[in-house]
Scaffold this motif. Sequence first.
Motif, PDB file in Angstrom:
ATOM      1  N   SER A  43      43.213  69.515   2.413  1.00 56.36           N
ATOM      2  CA  SER A  43      44.243  68.733   3.094  1.00 56.36           C
ATOM      3  C   SER A  43      43.693  68.159   4.398  1.00 56.36           C
ATOM      4  O   SER A  43      44.183  67.152   4.879  1.00 56.36           O
ATOM      5  N   MET A  61      49.303  71.271  -0.151  1.00 54.66           N
ATOM      6  CA  MET A  61      49.276  71.793   1.213  1.00 54.66           C
ATOM      7  C   MET A  61      49.588  70.714   2.235  1.00 54.66           C
ATOM      8  O   MET A  61      50.357  70.919   3.167  1.00 54.66           O
ATOM      9  N   ARG A  62      48.985  69.540   2.068  1.00 54.94           N
ATOM     10  CA  ARG A  62      49.215  68.479   3.042  1.00 54.94           C
ATOM     11  C   ARG A  62      50.663  68.006   2.988  1.00 54.94           C
ATOM     12  O   ARG A  62      51.300  67.815   4.013  1.00 54.94           O
ATOM     13  N   GLN A  63      51.162  67.853   1.757  1.00 55.93           N
ATOM     14  CA  GLN A  63      52.536  67.400   1.622  1.00 55.93           C
ATOM     15  C   GLN A  63      53.490  68.401   2.272  1.00 55.93           C
ATOM     16  O   GLN A  63      54.436  68.020   2.961  1.00 55.93           O
ATOM     17  N   THR A 113      52.787  70.454   4.732  1.00 54.82           N
ATOM     18  CA  THR A 113      52.629  70.405   6.185  1.00 54.82           C
ATOM     19  C   THR A 113      53.341  69.190   6.764  1.00 54.82           C
ATOM     20  O   THR A 113      54.022  69.282   7.789  1.00 54.82           O
ATOM     21  N   VAL A 114      53.197  68.051   6.087  1.00 49.10           N
ATOM     22  CA  VAL A 114      53.874  66.834   6.554  1.00 49.10           C
ATOM     23  C   VAL A 114      55.390  67.059   6.538  1.00 49.10           C
ATOM     24  O   VAL A 114      56.090  66.761   7.512  1.00 49.10           O
ATOM     25  N   ALA A 125      57.002  69.931   6.593  1.00 47.53           N
ATOM     26  CA  ALA A 125      57.374  70.960   7.560  1.00 47.53           C
ATOM     27  C   ALA A 125      57.433  70.378   8.961  1.00 47.53           C
ATOM     28  O   ALA A 125      58.346  70.661   9.738  1.00 47.53           O
ATOM     29  N   GLY A 126      56.457  69.530   9.297  1.00 48.44           N
ATOM     30  CA  GLY A 126      56.418  68.945  10.624  1.00 48.44           C
ATOM     31  C   GLY A 126      57.556  67.968  10.838  1.00 48.44           C
ATOM     32  O   GLY A 126      58.183  67.946  11.895  1.00 48.44           O
ATOM     33  N   SER A 127      57.825  67.189   9.815  1.00 49.93           N
ATOM     34  CA  SER A 127      58.815  66.139   9.962  1.00 49.93           C
ATOM     35  C   SER A 127      60.243  66.693   9.989  1.00 49.93           C
ATOM     36  O   SER A 127      61.108  66.152  10.659  1.00 49.93           O
ATOM     37  N   GLN A 182      61.280  72.452   9.279  1.00 52.00           N
ATOM     38  CA  GLN A 182      61.701  73.555   8.401  1.00 52.00           C
ATOM     39  C   GLN A 182      60.464  74.133   7.712  1.00 52.00           C
ATOM     40  O   GLN A 182      60.321  74.015   6.496  1.00 52.00           O
ATOM     41  N   PRO A 183      59.538  74.721   8.477  1.00 40.60           N
ATOM     42  CA  PRO A 183      58.274  75.142   7.859  1.00 40.60           C
ATOM     43  C   PRO A 183      58.446  76.151   6.732  1.00 40.60           C
ATOM     44  O   PRO A 183      57.758  76.068   5.708  1.00 40.60           O
ATOM     45  N   TYR A 233      56.624  75.687   3.106  1.00 41.23           N
ATOM     46  CA  TYR A 233      55.497  76.530   2.697  1.00 41.23           C
ATOM     47  C   TYR A 233      55.902  77.457   1.546  1.00 41.23           C
ATOM     48  O   TYR A 233      55.076  77.761   0.682  1.00 41.23           O
ATOM     49  N   ALA A 283      55.601  75.380  -1.438  1.00 42.07           N
ATOM     50  CA  ALA A 283      54.184  75.250  -1.788  1.00 42.07           C
ATOM     51  C   ALA A 283      53.709  76.490  -2.539  1.00 42.07           C
ATOM     52  O   ALA A 283      53.006  76.395  -3.545  1.00 42.07           O
ATOM     53  N   LEU A 341      52.791  80.262   6.240  1.00 37.77           N
ATOM     54  CA  LEU A 341      54.107  80.817   5.937  1.00 37.77           C
ATOM     55  C   LEU A 341      54.453  81.906   6.941  1.00 37.77           C
ATOM     56  O   LEU A 341      55.577  81.995   7.425  1.00 37.77           O
ATOM     57  N   GLN A 355      60.699  80.249  12.033  1.00 35.84           N
ATOM     58  CA  GLN A 355      61.812  79.316  11.877  1.00 35.84           C
ATOM     59  C   GLN A 355      63.157  80.033  12.026  1.00 35.84           C
ATOM     60  O   GLN A 355      64.148  79.427  12.411  1.00 35.84           O
ATOM     61  N   GLU A 394      53.448  68.077  16.005  1.00 32.69           N
ATOM     62  CA  GLU A 394      54.556  68.742  15.313  1.00 32.69           C
ATOM     63  C   GLU A 394      54.386  70.256  15.353  1.00 32.69           C
ATOM     64  O   GLU A 394      55.356  70.999  15.436  1.00 32.69           O
TER      65      GLU A 394
END
Lengths: 234, 241, 281
Positions: free
Chosen positions: A177, A185-187, A189-190, A192-194, A197-198, A202, A205, B71, B78, C188
């Motif tokens: 990623s 993984m990249r999707q 992370t993107v 989660a950041g945006s 709501q990590p 994850y 994922a 995670l 979170q 972020e």
Amino acid sequence: MIQLLGWGDQGWGDELVRAAGMTLAVALCAFLLGLVVGSGGAAAKLSRFRALQAAADAYTTVLRGIPELLVIYLLFFGGSGALMYVARIFGHTGYIEINAFATGAVAIGIVNGAYSTEVIRGAVLAVHPGQIEAAKAYGMSRSVMFRRIVAPQVLRYALPSLGNVWQLALKETALISVTGLVEIMRQATVGAGSTKQPFTFYAAACVLYLILTTVSGLGFARAERWAARGVRRA
Amino acid sequence: MDPRFMWETLGKLVEGVPLLFQLVTVSLAIGFVLAVLVALARLSPLAPLSRAAAGYVFFFRGTPLLVQVFLIYYGLSQFPEIRASFLWPFLRQPYWCAILAFTLNTAAYGSEIIRGGIQSVPWGQIEAGRAAGMSGWLLMRRITLPIALRQALPAYGNEMILMVKATSLASIITLMEVTGIAHKIISETYRAVEVFVVAGSIYLLINFLLTRAVKQVEWWLSPHLRDAPGAAVKEEAALVH
Amino acid sequence: MQQRLIAVVAGLALAATAGAAEAKDWKKVKIATEGAYEPWNFTNAQGKLEGFEVDLANDLCKRMKVECEIVAQDWDGIIPSLTAGKYDVIIAGMSITAKRKEVIDFSVPYAQTPAMLAVLKSSPLAKIPTDKNYDLDKNKAEAEKQVEKLKAALKGKVIGAQVSTTHANFLEAYFKGIVDIRTYKTTEQHDLDLTAGRIDGAYASIGYWKPLLAKPAGKDLVTVGPTFTGGPFGAGVGAGIRKADADLKKMFDGAITAAAKDGTVKKLSMKWFKFDITPEQ
């Protein structure tokens, strides 16, 4: 959460599933490349030539000794440069581009190749010498002997470990990623950041990876049974 | 490639080695204890225990370590409930999050290695132990586990190497071990290839020494497998017979 | 034999120059952005790149009559990848600093946004009063007095910034040993740690904080203290270009100047930031 992972313009579900396809594609290319490299590596290790043995030893030691993340970084930042350097010797001066997909597949492929080398080497050594002797006694030529006696047994001995090597390839794709390739993984992370709501992303994922590893694990188990169909079980 | 720059880089990167060692040794030590417990749980006749252990192993072996790190680090934080709980003083720190992720990960792989070791203990040894009046935990402690661990050592050595390599992931949750420092140097010099080559060499050297050490321990633990002086002659004699 | 050799060498030389000439004919330009720095540039739920700089880049390309491809690249490798030739231009909220100029070149700036500290509303640091902007070049003495005041307030705290940014450099230059500096791969990620309470504050540009604070995701955050420009923060945000590509730099300079003059930059700025970030001419 259901809304976040849903389909369509506002949800990330379809993007994640598409990314899983990318993960699978990179892993598959890397694994196949690793098999080719691994067969070559095993042949070199088992050859009579000292130089070949030493080269193969150096390859497996280095690639298994440094973190995959660094291999990927090195190939990503240095790959094009090295390729252009070689190309310049042959008179080509333009820029040679290696895209993120190729970088990832090659990086994981050469790391995987180091593991495959050991697996294939071990499998070849596991073929009982008596079998080879018997084949010779039958008057088989080298190619027939390889096809009928050596290859089927090597496949049987190697399959369980190759299954593990495949799982490694699948999981190592998470590291690419960093090259910008949009895999799981990249999707995640993107997303989660945006959305901030990590956990949701994850965890999603994880589920996708578990599906990939489990389904392919079942596939390998089937292949193992097929390769061992002629073996008597106690 | 500029040798002077690489030499300076080496000096800075070496400062990350103590943290790397800490992460590796703490995770491996706690991970080993956990691995033995999980392996025993996995082999236990109690179905729920065995199933829980299998589920744990399934999850941690089926997903990439990177996702597990994320995670635990970003995912768990979170939830306000977790931030309010007694766990937060630990989970708040990237160091303990890394240790937690690495420990849980290595314990999953380690438990499978140890389980394989336990299952490969020859039945005759256990029978002999029983004949000598041992059973239960005593049998486990005196006979099964020592043989199993000896069997598992080469595979466990590989796991240790994987752990050394895995610590490079700690850099993505702000820890300044070797890879973290490498990123910092690159952010100041923009010379990625040279820095990563030096960083890679450090890991390679550590793993090389580790491999040697494991081999040495294997040798110490297997006096019964070593050839006695003059053994080769005896073997030849046996062949002649 | 020798003649043939000369012919081959001549052919290769010709091919080489032809290749070089082709590379300089800018019909297609590959632009890299980070895709994780909302609203400058970010990835939306459809996986597409969006934001102020994506709109701006498309506008600039139209002006220059070139075909553009915009790709995402992780921030910490964005300059090495430019010098390695993976793309031709960086448009990713990158400030023009002396240090970066040692490695790459920049267009004229298309944006100017001061740096600011954000903290949790519930944190004691939230009491630090907001202040006007101080320039670390033009008004050095006064600006550094402000820095000293901040040092006292932040002593022993954990402050985050994105790795390889002017903000991280600012912290390194003025706060090293006073605060615990943590660097993150993306902005972020420091937001996640800031809201979780792992860090006490984070430095980023006001053009990043303002839009975030207006959204639900930023409801727990507040910006405090003075804003800073100049010094480690450089001279505005520009497009990063390889030093060898002076012609490309000239094209971007022209297009950016035109876009600033006819109000396009202001229009896009209002659309994405709700305030004007056009640099002073």
